[in-house]
Design a protein around this motif. Structure first.
Motif, PDB file in Angstrom:
ATOM      1  N   VAL A  59       0.867  -1.179   0.000  1.00 36.59           N
ATOM      2  CA  VAL A  59       0.000   0.000   0.000  1.00 36.59           C
ATOM      3  C   VAL A  59       0.904   1.229   0.000  1.00 36.59           C
ATOM      4  N   PRO A  60       0.685   2.144  -0.937  1.00 34.86           N
ATOM      5  CA  PRO A  60       1.554   3.329  -0.993  1.00 34.86           C
ATOM      6  C   PRO A  60       1.184   4.364   0.072  1.00 34.86           C
ATOM      7  N   LEU A  90       5.894  -5.305  -6.764  1.00 37.50           N
ATOM      8  CA  LEU A  90       5.788  -4.178  -7.689  1.00 37.50           C
ATOM      9  C   LEU A  90       4.930  -3.090  -7.063  1.00 37.50           C
ATOM     10  N   PRO A  91       5.362  -1.849  -7.167  1.00 39.84           N
ATOM     11  CA  PRO A  91       4.549  -0.739  -6.659  1.00 39.84           C
ATOM     12  C   PRO A  91       3.468  -0.364  -7.687  1.00 39.84           C
ATOM     13  N   LEU A  92       2.443  -1.208  -7.808  1.00 40.17           N
ATOM     14  CA  LEU A  92       1.400  -1.000  -8.823  1.00 40.17           C
ATOM     15  C   LEU A  92       0.543   0.228  -8.564  1.00 40.17           C
ATOM     16  N   PHE A 128       4.222  -4.301 -15.428  1.00 38.25           N
ATOM     17  CA  PHE A 128       3.225  -5.232 -14.898  1.00 38.25           C
ATOM     18  C   PHE A 128       2.646  -6.091 -16.024  1.00 38.25           C
ATOM     19  N   ALA A 129       2.289  -5.460 -17.139  1.00 42.35           N
ATOM     20  CA  ALA A 129       1.729  -6.196 -18.278  1.00 42.35           C
ATOM     21  C   ALA A 129       2.734  -7.220 -18.803  1.00 42.35           C
ATOM     22  N   ASP A 130       3.984  -6.808 -18.930  1.00 47.50           N
ATOM     23  CA  ASP A 130       5.031  -7.709 -19.408  1.00 47.50           C
ATOM     24  C   ASP A 130       5.248  -8.855 -18.431  1.00 47.50           C
ATOM     25  N   VAL A 142      -4.259 -14.520 -11.593  1.00 51.43           N
ATOM     26  CA  VAL A 142      -3.058 -13.934 -11.011  1.00 51.43           C
ATOM     27  C   VAL A 142      -3.346 -13.757  -9.515  1.00 51.43           C
ATOM     28  N   ARG A 143      -2.442 -14.224  -8.679  1.00 54.03           N
ATOM     29  CA  ARG A 143      -2.630 -14.141  -7.227  1.00 54.03           C
ATOM     30  C   ARG A 143      -1.786 -13.002  -6.679  1.00 54.03           C
ATOM     31  N   ILE A 144      -2.461 -11.948  -6.279  1.00 53.66           N
ATOM     32  CA  ILE A 144      -1.768 -10.754  -5.814  1.00 53.66           C
ATOM     33  C   ILE A 144      -2.109 -10.503  -4.352  1.00 53.66           C
ATOM     34  N   ILE A 145      -1.076 -10.238  -3.564  1.00 53.01           N
ATOM     35  CA  ILE A 145      -1.268  -9.913  -2.154  1.00 53.01           C
ATOM     36  C   ILE A 145      -0.958  -8.433  -1.950  1.00 53.01           C
ATOM     37  N   ILE A 146      -1.918  -7.729  -1.391  1.00 53.55           N
ATOM     38  CA  ILE A 146      -1.709  -6.340  -0.996  1.00 53.55           C
ATOM     39  C   ILE A 146      -1.198  -6.363   0.440  1.00 53.55           C
ATOM     40  N   VAL A 147      -0.093  -5.692   0.674  1.00 55.63           N
ATOM     41  CA  VAL A 147       0.571  -5.706   1.978  1.00 55.63           C
ATOM     42  C   VAL A 147       0.423  -4.337   2.643  1.00 55.63           C
TER      43      VAL A 147
END
Length: 185
Positions: A59-60, A90-92, A128-130, A142-147
């Motif tokens: 989280v930014p 990655l800082p999405l 991110f796309a790449d 896609v399994r993404i964890i927000i921290v």
């Protein structure tokens, strides 16, 4: 826990960073085991019973909070998990505006504050796309964890998850979003 978080986040006592990160790693192990058990109970093929996250997204914090603290505590926690579990980070997301300290706000104020507090980070969109094209099979989400460091109302995680899911969808991927926080208030 409140004292440790205060020492780390507000007083800059960075020696707590590794300890909190290791505690978050234990939470990841529990999540992984929970997901593995769920897959096995669904009689999913053994090949797919080994669940792991594909990506960590911290989280930014706002620019003013970053200047004040000198670091993003969620990013530091994600660093520990990333190194221990070999999960890329990655800082999405970016914070679109400063929302003030959430700890002094009511539940309704927090939820309202978070609605438009985040956006896609244009600096990493192509990366991110790449990454998805190279690393994630199309036959599963896609399994993404927000921290983040602390979960209070869930409004921060929900706001971040909405954007992350939309980003994946924009590239034709299904996204499962999970969250890991060091503490719950």
């Amino acid at each position: 826990m409140r004292e440790w978080l205060g020492q780390y986040k507000y007083r800059g006592n960075e020696r707590y960073g590794l300890l909190l990160g290791l505690m978050l790693d234990r939470a990841y192990i529990a999540l992984k085991e929970e997901k593995r058990s769920a897959l096995l109970s669904q009689k999913t093929l053994i090949i797919h019973s080994s669940w792991s996250a594909d990506l960590l997204v911290p989280v930014p914090v706002s620019d003013s909070r970053l200047r004040e603290r000198g670091f993003n505590q969620a990013e530091r926690l994600a660093d520990v998990l990333s190194k221990r579990r070999k999960i890329p980070q990655l800082p999405l997301l970016i914070r679109t505006h400063h929302t003030g300290k959430q700890s002094f706000k009511s539940r309704a104020e927090r939820i309202a504050d978070m609605k438009h507090a985040f956006a896609e980070n244009p600096a990493v969109t192509a990366q991110f796309a790449d990454w998805m094209k190279r690393k994630v099979p199309l036959n599963r989400p896609v399994r993404i964890i927000i921290v983040d460091d602390i979960y209070t109302t869930g409004s921060t995680i929900r706001a971040c998850a909405d954007i992350v899911q939309q980003m994946g969808s924009d590239y034709g991927y299904r996204v499962e979003v999970y969250s890991l926080t060091w503490a719950r208030s």
